[in-house]
Design an enzyme around this catalytic site. Structure first.
Site, mmCIF file in Angstrom:
data_model
loop_
_atom_site.group_PDB
_atom_site.id
_atom_site.type_symbol
_atom_site.label_atom_id
_atom_site.label_comp_id
_atom_site.label_asym_id
_atom_site.label_seq_id
_atom_site.Cartn_x
_atom_site.Cartn_y
_atom_site.Cartn_z
ATOM 1 N N CYS A 43 -43.041 24.075 20.054
ATOM 2 C CA CYS A 43 -41.972 23.597 20.938
ATOM 3 C C CYS A 43 -41.462 22.223 20.509
ATOM 4 O O CYS A 43 -40.268 22.008 20.367
ATOM 5 C CB CYS A 43 -42.471 23.552 22.382
ATOM 6 S SG CYS A 43 -41.267 22.847 23.500
ATOM 7 N N CYS A 48 -38.198 24.460 20.606
ATOM 8 C CA CYS A 48 -37.316 24.112 21.729
ATOM 9 C C CYS A 48 -36.657 22.734 21.608
ATOM 10 O O CYS A 48 -35.447 22.608 21.796
ATOM 11 C CB CYS A 48 -38.083 24.103 23.051
ATOM 12 S SG CYS A 48 -39.439 25.245 23.147
ATOM 13 N N LYS A 51 -34.390 22.138 18.431
ATOM 14 C CA LYS A 51 -33.289 23.107 18.572
ATOM 15 C C LYS A 51 -32.262 22.618 19.597
ATOM 16 O O LYS A 51 -31.067 22.621 19.348
ATOM 17 C CB LYS A 51 -33.885 24.465 18.983
ATOM 18 C CG LYS A 51 -32.920 25.605 19.249
ATOM 19 C CD LYS A 51 -32.318 25.641 20.622
ATOM 20 C CE LYS A 51 -33.240 25.546 21.771
ATOM 21 N NZ LYS A 51 -34.057 26.708 22.057
ATOM 22 N N TYR A 178 -33.560 35.417 20.785
ATOM 23 C CA TYR A 178 -33.290 34.028 21.163
ATOM 24 C C TYR A 178 -32.888 33.181 19.952
ATOM 25 O O TYR A 178 -31.872 32.495 19.963
ATOM 26 C CB TYR A 178 -34.569 33.389 21.717
ATOM 27 C CG TYR A 178 -34.965 33.781 23.106
ATOM 28 C CD1 TYR A 178 -34.685 32.941 24.180
ATOM 29 C CD2 TYR A 178 -35.670 34.950 23.352
ATOM 30 C CE1 TYR A 178 -35.091 33.262 25.461
ATOM 31 C CE2 TYR A 178 -36.077 35.281 24.632
ATOM 32 C CZ TYR A 178 -35.784 34.434 25.683
ATOM 33 O OH TYR A 178 -36.174 34.750 26.943
ATOM 34 N N GLU A 182 -29.248 31.480 19.141
ATOM 35 C CA GLU A 182 -29.131 30.021 19.259
ATOM 36 C C GLU A 182 -28.674 29.388 17.940
ATOM 37 O O GLU A 182 -27.765 28.552 17.927
ATOM 38 C CB GLU A 182 -30.472 29.438 19.718
ATOM 39 C CG GLU A 182 -30.790 29.882 21.142
ATOM 40 C CD GLU A 182 -32.096 29.346 21.710
ATOM 41 O OE1 GLU A 182 -32.236 29.382 22.940
ATOM 42 O OE2 GLU A 182 -32.968 28.908 20.948
ATOM 43 N N HIS A 437 -18.105 21.014 45.880
ATOM 44 C CA HIS A 437 -16.835 21.217 45.195
ATOM 45 C C HIS A 437 -16.338 19.941 44.549
ATOM 46 O O HIS A 437 -16.450 18.882 45.161
ATOM 47 C CB HIS A 437 -15.803 21.722 46.216
ATOM 48 C CG HIS A 437 -14.500 22.066 45.602
ATOM 49 N ND1 HIS A 437 -14.311 23.212 44.850
ATOM 50 C CD2 HIS A 437 -13.312 21.407 45.619
ATOM 51 C CE1 HIS A 437 -13.055 23.250 44.436
ATOM 52 N NE2 HIS A 437 -12.433 22.170 44.882
ATOM 53 N N GLU A 442 -21.048 25.920 42.442
ATOM 54 C CA GLU A 442 -20.593 26.383 43.756
ATOM 55 C C GLU A 442 -20.274 27.885 43.741
ATOM 56 O O GLU A 442 -20.290 28.537 44.785
ATOM 57 C CB GLU A 442 -19.374 25.584 44.247
ATOM 58 C CG GLU A 442 -18.098 25.863 43.488
ATOM 59 C CD GLU A 442 -16.900 25.074 44.014
ATOM 60 O OE1 GLU A 442 -16.680 25.044 45.242
ATOM 61 O OE2 GLU A 442 -16.170 24.488 43.186
HETATM 62 P P1 NDP Z 1 -37.068 37.828 19.916
HETATM 63 O O1 NDP Z 1 -38.244 38.622 20.297
HETATM 64 O O2 NDP Z 1 -36.291 37.104 20.944
HETATM 65 O O3 NDP Z 1 -36.049 38.770 19.145
HETATM 66 C C1 NDP Z 1 -36.409 39.448 17.980
HETATM 67 C C2 NDP Z 1 -35.183 40.150 17.440
HETATM 68 O O4 NDP Z 1 -35.469 40.639 16.143
HETATM 69 C C3 NDP Z 1 -34.772 41.345 18.286
HETATM 70 O O5 NDP Z 1 -33.370 41.436 18.275
HETATM 71 C C4 NDP Z 1 -35.397 42.513 17.539
HETATM 72 O O6 NDP Z 1 -34.688 43.706 17.677
HETATM 73 C C5 NDP Z 1 -35.251 42.057 16.097
HETATM 74 N N1 NDP Z 1 -36.264 42.609 15.201
HETATM 75 C C6 NDP Z 1 -37.587 42.744 15.400
HETATM 76 N N2 NDP Z 1 -38.181 43.262 14.310
HETATM 77 C C7 NDP Z 1 -37.208 43.468 13.400
HETATM 78 C C8 NDP Z 1 -37.186 43.973 12.075
HETATM 79 N N3 NDP Z 1 -38.292 44.376 11.475
HETATM 80 N N4 NDP Z 1 -36.002 44.041 11.444
HETATM 81 C C9 NDP Z 1 -34.873 43.646 12.029
HETATM 82 N N5 NDP Z 1 -34.823 43.162 13.283
HETATM 83 C C10 NDP Z 1 -35.978 43.057 13.959
HETATM 84 O O7 NDP Z 1 -37.597 36.861 18.756
HETATM 85 P P2 NDP Z 1 -37.142 35.425 18.219
HETATM 86 O O8 NDP Z 1 -37.716 35.353 16.856
HETATM 87 O O9 NDP Z 1 -35.699 35.191 18.412
HETATM 88 O O10 NDP Z 1 -37.934 34.438 19.178
HETATM 89 C C11 NDP Z 1 -39.349 34.537 19.329
HETATM 90 C C12 NDP Z 1 -39.765 34.134 20.708
HETATM 91 O O11 NDP Z 1 -39.666 32.736 20.847
HETATM 92 C C13 NDP Z 1 -38.895 34.712 21.814
HETATM 93 O O12 NDP Z 1 -39.322 35.972 22.226
HETATM 94 C C14 NDP Z 1 -39.021 33.697 22.896
HETATM 95 O O13 NDP Z 1 -40.096 34.025 23.717
HETATM 96 C C15 NDP Z 1 -39.303 32.399 22.157
HETATM 97 N N6 NDP Z 1 -38.094 31.560 22.144
HETATM 98 C C16 NDP Z 1 -37.573 31.132 23.316
HETATM 99 C C17 NDP Z 1 -36.444 30.356 23.340
HETATM 100 C C18 NDP Z 1 -35.881 29.925 24.644
HETATM 101 O O14 NDP Z 1 -36.593 29.958 25.643
HETATM 102 N N7 NDP Z 1 -34.618 29.505 24.720
HETATM 103 C C19 NDP Z 1 -35.765 29.951 22.113
HETATM 104 C C20 NDP Z 1 -36.376 30.496 20.922
HETATM 105 C C21 NDP Z 1 -37.495 31.260 20.954
HETATM 106 P P3 NDP Z 1 -34.981 44.760 18.846
HETATM 107 O O15 NDP Z 1 -34.383 44.198 20.087
HETATM 108 O O16 NDP Z 1 -34.310 45.974 18.336
HETATM 109 O O17 NDP Z 1 -36.473 44.887 18.928
#
Ligand code: NDP
Length: 448
Positions: A43, A48, A51, A178, A182, A437, A442
């Protein structure tokens, strides 16, 4: 004299580990914590915090774009990536220092080396020294999951993106979660040409469909190119240092960087968990009970390594609950209901509780109230983007089941709205509240 060197040995000084160490020490435990990288964890060091600072940095592009409409003349507008990157990294150094000081002031011994488990009460340090502890807490977090295709070694993950020598003119982002949304937003706003490659036509699966649809519409309007139902076949480095990405079906793209954001996996490899009989789940996560205890009674685990909810505030709560339970004579569990979350895309989106689709599946009869509005902040924007707020209500009890929103500052607004869900309020409570407002928030008390 105790039979152990420490009451608690924590492996991993990220959000969960540091909180657990500090609170355990304040309950009187003798605590050591080992960190192989940098104090603060994902983080603070490569997640976080930096970022969000990049998001703030990138938002100046839009604000400066509006400025002339408000009467401001902005001459010689330009952007310098190394300046933003170094500013962000300096602040990360500052925060790392503060985390170290917190540990020091609580008399937690910090060992800056890798630690692995040698037995139920024994930890082996990289230096070769072995130490013993009555309890061991594993809080090593998670690590980017890199898909397997030829040339993946030329790609970067979110670990490296904060340290890029140059701003990529052309960036490919892989994934629809995510991190993908982002960073696509950040680099698009900074002026890079951004393509998102996603394996299905769904992004941000856990969020409300309509809100995600709005985000996609806006992102495309801002120039982000989405290649849905696509996957990288291979990546080759060209003589001039660029990357040639093969997406199959004769579709090749030349880009400067490929950012992989396809999820994170628990960082349990090589941790020696088998030496203490700690059981793992299918994804390599440490399985724990509601008190964060593993299958080995003296070993506990909190945070991403348990793959429950990969969010910093959740890891912090788990770490705190562990410390109170084991050393504070106050057994506590974490309540995972109604955890608010947000994606810092541009604009950001946020949600708490059930999405409309989930609520319809679980409750059948639900009412959906919404507001589709143009935030005053966007009046001077060339994009004319609209915000969307939704409230999902159980028709029988009138209790609010979910609130979802997209628009400027939506995470700030949703944090407060989440209190209403946690308190079990009905829509009437919102209707009874006088609007503040003019504000975007709101809209929440004016939903139709
Ligand atoms: P996420 O789990 O959010 O998303 C992973 C993405 O990658 C999904 O779209 C998934 O597709 C795709 N995917 C998974 N495996 C493959 C593959 N082999 N080939 C191609 N696409 C694939 O992961 P992130 O890496 O973005 O983030 C990790 C974690 O970190 C998040 O789950 C979150 O908990 C945390 N995080 C939180 C943030 C916040 O609170 N703002 C910011 C950044 C990270 P599909 O949907 O089809 O499975």
């Amino acid at each position: 004299m105790s039979e152990f060197d420490y009451d608690l040995f924590v492996i991993g000084a990220g959000s969960g580990g540091v909180r657990a160490a500090r609170i355990s020490a304040s309950h009187g435990a003798r605590v050591a914590i080992a960190e192989e990288h940098r104090v603060g964890g994902t983080c603070v060091i490569r997640g976080c915090v930096p970022k969000k600072m990049l998001v703030y940095g990138s938002m100046f592009a839009e604000e400066l774009g509006h400025a002339e409409n408000y009467g401001w003349t902005v001459e010689g507008r330009s952007f310098d990536w190394p300046v933003l990157r170094d500013f962000v990294n300096r602040d990360v150094d500052r925060l790392e220092g503060l985390y170290g000081k917190t540990l020091q002031s609580h008399e937690v011994e910090l060992l800056d080396e890798r630690a692995t488990i040698a037995g139920p009460n024994t930890v082996k340090l990289a230096s070769g020294r072995e130490v013993t502890a009555r309890y061991i807490l594993v809080a090593v977090g998670s690590w980017p999951m890199m898909p397997d295709f030829p040339g993946v070694e030329h790609c970067i993950s979110s670990n490296e993106v904060f340290h890029l020598e140059e701003q990529p003119r052309c960036l490919m982002v892989v994934g629809g979660g995510y991190i993908a949304m982002e960073f696509a937003g950040i680099f698009n706003a900074l002026g890079s040409e951004v393509t998102v490659v996603n394996r299905t036509d769904r992004v941000l699966r856990s969020y409300d469909d309509q809100i995600v649809e709005r985000m996609l519409h806006i992102a495309m309007g801002r120039g982000i190119d989405f290649k849905m139902h696509s996957q990288i076949r291979s990546v080759e480095k060209t003589d001039d240092g660029c990357l040639m990405v093969d997406l199959g079906e004769a579709n090749k793209r030349r880009v400067d960087q490929v950012l992989i954001a396809t999820g994170r996996k628990p960082k349990t490899d090589g941790l020696g968990l088998e030496n203490a009989g700690v059981k793992l789940g299918e994804k390599g996560e440490i399985t724990v009970d509601e008190y964060n205890r593993t299958s080995c009674p003296s070993i506990y685990a909190v945070g991403d390594v348990t793959d429950r909810v990969q969010l910093t505030p959740v890891a912090i709560r788990e770490g705190h609950a562990f410390a109170d339970t084991v050393f504070g004579d106050n057994p506590r569990t974490v309540n995972y209901d109604y955890i608010p979350s947000a994606v810092f895309s541009q604009p950001p989106l946020a949600g708490v509780g059930l999405t409309e689709a989930e609520a319809r599946r679980e409750y059948g009869n639900v009412k959906v109230y919404s507001s589709d509005f143009r935030p005053m902040k966007n009046i001077f924007s060339p994009h004319a983007e609209r915000g969307l707020y939704k409230m999902i209500v159980d028709e029988t009890s009138e209790k609010i089941l979910g609130i979802h929103m997209i628009g400027p500052e939506s995470p700030e607004i949703l944090q407060v709205a989440a209190v209403a869900l946690k308190a079990g309020l009905t829509k009437q409570a919102f209707d009874d509240t006088v609007a503040l407002h003019p504000s975007m928030a709101e809209e929440l008390v004016l939903l139709k």
